[in-house]
Design a protein around this motif. Structure first.
Motif, PDB file in Angstrom:
ATOM      1  N   GLU A  66       0.674  -1.208  -0.070  1.00 15.31           N
ATOM      2  CA  GLU A  66       0.034  -0.221   0.033  1.00 15.31           C
ATOM      3  C   GLU A  66       0.957   1.314   0.013  1.00 15.31           C
ATOM      4  N   ALA A  67       1.990   1.397   0.787  1.00 17.84           N
ATOM      5  CA  ALA A  67       2.752   2.448   0.714  1.00 17.84           C
ATOM      6  C   ALA A  67       3.534   2.686  -0.513  1.00 17.84           C
ATOM      7  N   ILE A  68       3.950   1.670  -1.130  1.00 19.07           N
ATOM      8  CA  ILE A  68       4.514   1.788  -2.439  1.00 19.07           C
ATOM      9  C   ILE A  68       3.496   2.373  -3.569  1.00 19.07           C
ATOM     10  N   SER A  69       2.172   2.051  -3.353  1.00 19.65           N
ATOM     11  CA  SER A  69       1.099   2.458  -4.235  1.00 19.65           C
ATOM     12  C   SER A  69       1.039   3.926  -3.856  1.00 19.65           C
ATOM     13  N   TRP A  70       0.905   4.467  -2.730  1.00 18.67           N
ATOM     14  CA  TRP A  70       0.862   5.811  -2.315  1.00 18.67           C
ATOM     15  C   TRP A  70       1.875   6.466  -2.933  1.00 18.67           C
ATOM     16  N   TRP A  71       3.017   5.997  -2.864  1.00 17.48           N
ATOM     17  CA  TRP A  71       4.202   6.653  -3.359  1.00 17.48           C
ATOM     18  C   TRP A  71       4.244   6.837  -5.020  1.00 17.48           C
TER      19      TRP A  71
END
Length: 163
Positions: free
Chosen positions: A12-17
């Motif tokens: 999810e954090a990678i997607s936010w980035w």
């Protein structure tokens, strides 16, 4: 509420980035540190856990790409980054940490009406519906819009659990 694994939080954090959302850099660092604490290891993962606000975005992009390879996250990131990025907000609505209205306002502010993700588009439109309810232009009650938002949030979270 569903408890996510550290690896799922990293996805999810990678997607936010990748989508360019606020606090993505911090989310990446914390999620990478959690994955390390859970026992995974990788050089790029360790570097990602230590990124700071001043790090060049191109360096962060490179680290993210390397972490995806190190942890073999290709399959987990196969959905559009926007649809992965909204999962945490949808979970927040379903656990009453955020109201349906707050979700649609956030979606609308972050993505507007320019997303290829169907759920994001519908949620942005529902934010417009809330505005019409607020201005007494709509014959719908706010609870009707709330129910529609909750249905979409449930679908987003359910789909992520099947992935």
């Amino acid at each position: 509420m569903t408890v996510l694994s550290p690896s799922d939080r990293l996805v999810e954090a990678i997607s936010w980035w990748r989508v360019g959302l606020d606090d993505a850099r911090a989310a990446l660092s914390y999620a990478a540190a959690d994955v390390l604490a859970a026992g995974e290891w990788g050089e790029a993962l360790a570097e990602l856990a230590g990124i700071s606000a001043g790090d060049n975005p191109f360096v962060v992009d490179d680290l993210v790409s390397r972490v995806v390879v190190e942890l073999d996250l290709h399959h987990a990131l196969s959905d559009a980054p926007e649809s992965i990025a909204i999962r945490s907000k949808c979970r927040a609505v379903l656990s009453d940490e955020m109201s349906p209205r707050q979700l649609t306002a956030w979606i609308h502010a972050q993505f507007g009406h320019r997303s290829d993700c169907m759920e994001i588009e519908v949620l942005a439109e529902l934010d417009d519906d809330y505005d019409m309810v607020d201005s007494s232009v709509s014959v719908e009650d706010e609870s009707v819009v709330d129910r529609r938002v909750l249905e979409i949030a449930e679908a987003v979270v359910d789909r992520s659990l099947r992935s």
